[in-house]
Motif scaffolding. Structure first.
Motif, PDB file in Angstrom:
ATOM      1  N   THR A 150      -8.009 -13.451  22.889  1.00  0.00           N
ATOM      2  CA  THR A 150      -9.295 -13.523  22.227  1.00  0.00           C
ATOM      3  C   THR A 150      -9.205 -14.527  21.208  1.00  0.00           C
ATOM      4  N   ALA A 151      -8.273 -14.465  20.575  1.00  0.00           N
ATOM      5  CA  ALA A 151      -8.130 -15.858  19.601  1.00  0.00           C
ATOM      6  C   ALA A 151      -8.445 -17.229  20.088  1.00  0.00           C
ATOM      7  N   LYS A 152      -7.882 -17.391  21.427  1.00  0.00           N
ATOM      8  CA  LYS A 152      -8.028 -18.545  21.709  1.00  0.00           C
ATOM      9  C   LYS A 152      -9.537 -18.929  22.476  1.00  0.00           C
ATOM     10  N   ALA A 196     -14.758 -10.171  27.255  1.00  0.00           N
ATOM     11  CA  ALA A 196     -15.632  -9.155  27.222  1.00  0.00           C
ATOM     12  C   ALA A 196     -16.024  -8.980  25.547  1.00  0.00           C
ATOM     13  N   VAL A 197     -14.844  -9.253  25.080  1.00  0.00           N
ATOM     14  CA  VAL A 197     -15.181  -9.290  23.373  1.00  0.00           C
ATOM     15  C   VAL A 197     -16.231 -10.251  23.211  1.00  0.00           C
ATOM     16  N   LEU A 198     -16.142 -11.541  23.517  1.00  0.00           N
ATOM     17  CA  LEU A 198     -17.204 -12.626  23.325  1.00  0.00           C
ATOM     18  C   LEU A 198     -18.416 -12.022  23.736  1.00  0.00           C
ATOM     19  N   PRO A 202     -23.031  -0.656  22.361  1.00  0.00           N
ATOM     20  CA  PRO A 202     -21.846   0.336  21.916  1.00  0.00           C
ATOM     21  C   PRO A 202     -20.446   0.160  22.531  1.00  0.00           C
ATOM     22  N   GLN A 203     -20.688  -0.127  23.718  1.00  0.00           N
ATOM     23  CA  GLN A 203     -19.308  -0.356  24.605  1.00  0.00           C
ATOM     24  C   GLN A 203     -19.264  -1.188  25.790  1.00  0.00           C
ATOM     25  N   VAL A 204     -18.254  -1.667  25.718  1.00  0.00           N
ATOM     26  CA  VAL A 204     -17.957  -2.547  27.307  1.00  0.00           C
ATOM     27  C   VAL A 204     -16.776  -2.207  28.036  1.00  0.00           C
TER      28      VAL A 204
END
Length: 261
Positions: free
Chosen positions: A16-18, A198-200, A208-210
């Motif tokens: 996620t950081a990358k 998914a976070v992005l 609300p949710q993925v």
């Protein structure tokens, strides 16, 4: 965008950081493993700080060191597995201290900044395990169910302040957490990069949710309506009834020692 990510020396947090760095975000990563987080930060070209999510002062220092962040991703978590009667009291407390109280602490600290400002985004990395209980995964199931419920309650509470709160629910993902286990029959594990995407997506379009993979989302929504005997049959067909009870402890040895140290 300036993003603080917990548990980011490895796995989903690192991916996620990358992904965020590649999108031009300023990223600060934290991890309890000081050597690992320094190495990861050097590889990514971002700021890396030691962080113990079970220690409020450590979390405060991490967020202070993250500067004027507008996104917090609570990713740090551990996954002890095996028969519930063989799980120690220490494992139970540590699992909830990291997976649940760590998320709660981070969320509350970030909200102290975000609510007065009228903006900000919190993403809590939960798990499909939080909505689909599985034998051999009782501690983790319980902890992630708490994260799912906590995240939704907080989302409803703070949305009027302009603050977004949401959860990402990964399924089996190829990280150390699943070392020594097998995949459910007929399914492939996700890669950390898929969870990062998914976070992005959640940051770009707050909701609300993925669930990852997305194809599981309709099944999860339908589960409360499915008769228990059908659920039991599905678990047996997928091998979920034994997946976390029949595993290779030697393959998990390194991971288990690290999460208990």
């Amino acid at each position: 965008m300036r993003v603080a990510i917990t548990g980011a020396a490895r796995g989903i947090g690192f991916a996620t950081a990358k992904a965020l760095r590649d999108k031009g975000a300023a990223v600060v990563i934290g991890d309890v493993d000081e050597e690992a987080v320094r190495s990861a930060a050097a590889e990514l070209g971002v700021t890396g700080l030691r962080l113990d999510v079970t220690d409020r002062a450590s979390f405060q220092n991490f967020l202070a060191g993250s500067g004027d962040y507008d996104v917090l991703i609570n990713n740090a978590g551990i996954m002890p597995i095996g028969p519930v009667l063989e799980e120690s009291e220490a494992d139970a407390r540590r699992c909830f201290d990291i997976n649940v109280h760590g998320v709660m602490t981070g969320t509350k600290l970030a909200l102290e900044k975000f609510v007065p400002a009228g903006r900000g985004h919190i993403v809590n990395v939960a798990s499909v395990a939080g909505v689909l209980p599985t034998p051999g995964l009782a501690l983790y199931n319980g902890s992630k169910a708490a994260v799912v419920a906590f995240t939704e309650a907080v989302r409803l509470e703070v949305r009027r302040h302009g603050v977004h709160v949401g959860a990402v629910l990964p399924s089996f993902t190829n990280t150390e957490l699943v070392a020594g286990t097998r995949s459910p029959r007929g399914q492939r594990n996700c890669e950390p990069e898929e969870i990062a995407a998914a976070v992005l997506s959640l940051l770009a379009r707050p909701r609300p949710q993925v669930v990852v993979p997305a194809r599981l989302s309709p099944q999860i929504r339908a589960m409360p309506l499915v008769p228990q005997r059908v659920k039991d049959l599905l678990n047996r067909r997928l091998g979920l009834d034994t997946l976390f009870l029949e595993f290779d402890p030697r393959a998990r040895k390194s991971y288990d020692e690290r999460i208990r140290s």
